[in-house]
Structure formats: C-alpha cells, structure tokens
Design a protein around this motif. Structure first.
Motif, short mmCIF file in Angstrom:
data_model
loop_
_atom_site.label_atom_id
_atom_site.label_comp_id
_atom_site.label_asym_id
_atom_site.label_seq_id
_atom_site.Cartn_x
_atom_site.Cartn_y
_atom_site.Cartn_z
N SER A 75 0.84 -1.20 0.00
CA SER A 75 0.00 0.00 0.00
C SER A 75 0.88 1.25 0.00
CB SER A 75 -0.90 0.01 1.24
OG SER A 75 -0.18 0.40 2.39
N ASP A 76 0.23 2.41 -0.03
CA ASP A 76 0.96 3.68 0.04
C ASP A 76 0.96 4.25 1.45
OD1 ASP A 76 -1.74 4.13 -0.01
OD2 ASP A 76 -1.71 5.65 -1.58
N ASN A 77 0.50 3.48 2.42
CA ASN A 77 0.51 3.94 3.81
C ASN A 77 1.76 3.53 4.57
OD1 ASN A 77 -1.95 5.16 3.57
ND2 ASN A 77 -3.00 3.92 5.11
N VAL A 78 2.39 2.44 4.13
CA VAL A 78 3.53 1.89 4.84
C VAL A 78 4.70 1.76 3.87
CG1 VAL A 78 4.38 -0.11 6.16
CG2 VAL A 78 2.01 0.65 6.43
N THR A 79 5.89 2.04 4.36
CA THR A 79 7.07 1.98 3.50
C THR A 79 8.19 1.20 4.17
OG1 THR A 79 8.52 3.34 2.12
CG2 THR A 79 8.12 4.14 4.35
N PRO A 405 -3.70 -3.43 8.10
CA PRO A 405 -3.64 -3.94 6.72
C PRO A 405 -4.96 -3.82 5.96
CG PRO A 405 -3.81 -5.77 8.25
CD PRO A 405 -3.68 -4.53 9.09
N HIS A 406 -5.42 -2.58 5.75
CA HIS A 406 -6.67 -2.34 5.03
C HIS A 406 -6.44 -1.65 3.68
CE1 HIS A 406 -9.82 -2.89 8.36
NE2 HIS A 406 -8.65 -3.15 8.93
N ARG A 407 -5.52 -0.73 3.62
CA ARG A 407 -5.40 0.18 2.48
C ARG A 407 -5.19 -0.57 1.16
NH1 ARG A 407 -6.60 5.05 0.02
NH2 ARG A 407 -4.80 5.89 -1.09
N TRP A 408 -4.26 -1.52 1.13
CA TRP A 408 -3.99 -2.27 -0.10
C TRP A 408 -5.26 -2.96 -0.60
CZ3 TRP A 408 -1.18 -3.26 -4.23
CH2 TRP A 408 -1.28 -4.50 -4.86
N ALA A 419 -4.57 3.17 -10.58
CA ALA A 419 -4.50 4.63 -10.69
C ALA A 419 -3.78 5.27 -9.51
CB ALA A 419 -5.91 5.21 -10.82
N VAL A 420 -4.07 4.81 -8.31
CA VAL A 420 -3.51 5.45 -7.11
C VAL A 420 -2.05 5.08 -6.89
CG1 VAL A 420 -3.68 5.60 -4.60
CG2 VAL A 420 -5.76 5.65 -5.99
N LEU A 421 -1.72 3.81 -7.10
CA LEU A 421 -0.37 3.32 -6.80
C LEU A 421 0.54 3.29 -8.02
CD1 LEU A 421 -1.35 0.33 -4.47
CD2 LEU A 421 -0.69 2.65 -3.78
#
Length: 449
Positions: A75-79, A405-408, A419-421
């Motif tokens: 996801s784009d929340n965790v790196t 772990p929801h965003r992905w 589109a988002v990622l």
C-alpha cells in the motif's frame, strides 16, 4: 491443496495444541503432536481449537512478518525502512513468485485452514460431548477457516478450497482452483450456516456471533452486495458490547471497548509485528514504518485529528522522514493484533449506503462523521454528492486504518490500485509461490508472473 503445500504442512507439523487451557488469552507455547492422538474428548477438542487461533496469530499470518507485512508494504501507507530486501520488493511492487515472504504467508494461511479442518472433522466424530459445545467448537473453527480462505482469495485470487483434514501428500491431487468471487460466496455460506451455533458472549479474543457478523459485512462488501453489507455492519454497530472510545484508548488498551476481535499475545507467545515496527531506540528492527504521505495526512488536524497518535516522528538531520507506527509499541512484544474493530463497521455501512441501488448519502455521511467526530475532526457536509461521498469513504478508511492492513485491499477491491499506486493490472494479485507451481500440475499461476 496440492502436493507441495500438503508436504510442507505435514513436515512442519500442522498439528493441534496440547495446551489444556481453553482460553487463548492464557495459551502457553504450543506443544504439537498429531491430531489423531489428541482430539478424543471435549477438553482436547478445545485445545485443538486453541491451535487454530495460534496459527492465525503466527508470524506467517497475522503475527506480522509475512502476510501482514506484504499487504501493508504494497500500500501507500507503509514503507520499507529496514535491511531485508524481500520486503522492499513489496514497497516497489516488484514481488515475484520466488519471494520468500509469499511462500511463508501462503503456507501459513493454508496451515490455519488445515488446522481448522482437523478440528471440524474430529469434533464431528466425538460423542461424549454436549451437543451445544460440539456445535460451538465446530462453528468457531469454521469461521476461522472462512477468514483464512477469504484472505487467500483476496490476496492471490483463484485458490484451491480444501475442507478435509490433510492426511497424505497426494490426498488432494486434482483439486482445481476456485475463482475468488466464488470463494467469497462459499465463505458466506459457511459462516451463515454456523452463525446460530456461536456464542453471543463477546470476549474479544474468541469468535463470537458478532465476530462472524463483522466478517460477513466485510465479505459482502467484496461481493458488492451492499444491502447485506449494510445489514451485517448494522448488527455489529448495534451491539452494546462495543463503542468508539478514544484513539488513546485504542492504542493503549488490550481489548479496548472498540475491539470486536483481536488475537492475544503474551510473554510466551509474542507478536513479531511489534519488533518489526518499533525503532532500534525501543529495541525494535523498524523494517517498515508509516509513509511520508500518510504522516502528512495524519498530522493535518482537519484530516487526522487525534489519529496523529498513530505515529511518532523520530527524524533527525542524518535520517530524515523517519516515522514509527505506534499500534505495536510494547517492549515485551505482547501487543494484541486487532482483526475487527467497530470503526470498520461504521465505514462498511457508509460505503454500502453510498453504493446501494437506492443510495442513502445522508446516512453514509452520518456514518463517516461518527468516525471523524471520535477523532475530533470536523464533520463532513451532509450535502455531498454520491461521487464525493464515495471518495470521502476511501479517504477516511485510509487515515482510520493508517497502519493496519486495510489500504492495499481497499484499493484493489474498488479498482483504484492501478491509478492510485501506479502499478500494473496484474500486480493487484500476488504471485503464487514458485515451488508450488513447479510441484503441482493443477495450480495455475496468476497472469504475467
């Protein structure tokens, strides 16, 4: 479940726990021996059921180092912030079938399935056990197995469904994969079939009727069955056992008033997520942390509000943008893992109301605002359009579950991930582990892997 999976499960000891205590909270480290030698009465059936919870909370699954890590990093929340490159592959969406994280996660979830199958099959055969207890044990194991099948399908797409206990490596030769949508339907059928056998007592670390209803609400969302998703989310919301407390209470308390279902950990059964989130300053590894983008959202009072407590900023001149998630913060690594909490039910109902055939936008906005007000964020205007309301739900989910772990999965199921990622279409599903594809002629790899 195919030869290589089964061989690995048998070798690794997919057996049941001998622990005598039926309460997962006090479960000691499992001593595993063959289920054939153990599930012979009510006590051993309950111990075997504890083994399913143990599998669910193991490192390969919700314990943190593999399944949870992969879907969070995608996801784009965790790196990725650490030193292990197989995690970096998920941060950059370069995961391949050879990635060891996928192998451990795949085996770990199927290990949970098989453990549940053992409990269901053997408990059915018991005679010297009260009928209501037999049904309850089978029902709990069925819901846990359903959660595992659901996670397999939403992560890998078409997957083998096996509902018999594994006894030999060739037992399931010829079993084909089931389309993900059909897996979801099968999960619904299984859960609704045992719903009345579940306890109405909500102790938060066992599967109760409310836990099953929370899972049904989530699965119906994936099936785009909006009326059903609204119905089951409402059941959870109306349960007086749960309420939206403060964000601080959520972070500081095990089994907070908001928690519907969580996995319990202790000094003897630790949570690997904790060490991998925490920084070296707190005795952790910090292999991953909140992304700069989610930190900016959380830090904005008009968006994050009290949810700015989901991270701490430990940046320095030498190490800029160094953020640490706070959901797992206990030095003893005994943080519980929340699987379902009340805020999700409110946001599921909001989405269902906004997307159903006769949209209830006012009701959807009211549900979103319930979650926002808890975090002291200004409520949204009730006059939003349907399109704006749907986007607001996506945005609210992103910050509310910033380090869960929801965003992905939300981006993939709504068709927004590409589109988002900026990923390719096929990357919305993870590849099936290479070794299984090679060993099993019945398994078909996901496209372009």
């Amino acid at each position: 479940m195919k030869q290589h999976i089964i061989s690995s499960i048998l070798v690794s000891g997919l057996f049941v726990s001998l622990t005598a205590c039926s309460d997962f909270l006090s479960q000691e480290p499992a001593n595993y021996i063959s289920d054939d030698a153990v599930i012979k009465d009510e006590s051993s059936a309950k111990s075997a059921l504890n083994g399913v919870y143990h599998r669910l909370g193991a490192s390969a699954y919700y314990g943190g180092r593999y399944f949870d890590a992969g879907v969070n990093l995608a996801s784009d929340n965790v790196t990725w912030t650490g030193s292990l490159n197989f995690y970096y592959d998920f941060d950059t969406h370069q995961y391949s079938a050879e990635n060891q994280l996928l192998s451990y996660a795949w085996y770990g979830i199927y290990a949970t399935v098989n453990q549940a199958n053992q409990v269901i099959e053997k408990t059915h055969e018991l005679t010297a056990i009260p009928d209501n207890e037999r049904r309850r044990i089978i029902a709990e194991a069925t819901v846990l197995r359903s959660l595992a099948f659901f996670d397999l399908a939403r992560t890998w797409g078409n997957i083998p469904i096996v509902k018999s206990a594994t006894h030999s490596p060739t037992q399931f030769d010829g079993v084909k994969q089931t389309e993900a949508k059909e897996v979801y339907k099968d999960v619904v059928n299984d859960i609704t079939g045992v719903l009345d056998d579940l306890s109405e007592t909500n102790d938060k670390v066992h599967v109760s009727r409310s836990v099953a209803e929370a899972l049904l609400a989530r699965v119906y969302l994936y099936l785009s069955e909006w009326n059903k998703a609204e119905e089951y989310a409402t059941r959870v919301i109306n349960n007086k056992s749960y309420s939206l407390g403060s964000i601080n209470d959520l972070l500081s308390s095990k089994q907070s008033q908001e928690s519907v279902f969580e996995l319990a950990y202790s000094s003897s059964f630790t949570n690997d997520q904790s060490a991998y989130w925490r920084s070296p300053n707190d005795g952790g590894r910090h292999e991953w942390g909140p992304s700069k983008e989610i930190v900016q959202l959380l830090a904005d009072p008009s968006i994050g509000g009290d949810r700015n407590a989901f991270f701490t900023d430990q940046s320095s001149a030498q190490v800029p943008d160094y953020y640490v998630g706070t959901l797992y913060h206990r030095p003893a690594a005994d943080d519980n893992v929340i699987i379902f909490r009340l805020a999700e039910a409110w946001l599921i109902r909001a989405e269902a109301r906004a997307k159903k055939q006769n949209p209830d936008i006012e009701g959807a906005i009211a549900d979103i605002n319930t979650v926002r007000v808890r975090s002291h964020v200004v409520p949204l205007d009730a006059s939003l359009s349907q399109k704006a309301a749907i986007q607001a739900i996506e945005d609210e989910n992103r910050v509310e579950f910033a380090i869960e772990p929801h965003r992905w999965f939300d981006l993939v199921r709504t068709g927004r991930a590409v589109a988002v990622l900026g990923i390719k279409e096929h990357q919305q599903l993870f590849p099936i582990p290479y070794n299984d594809i090679e060993a099993d002629k019945d398994l078909v790899q996901n496209p372009n892997y």
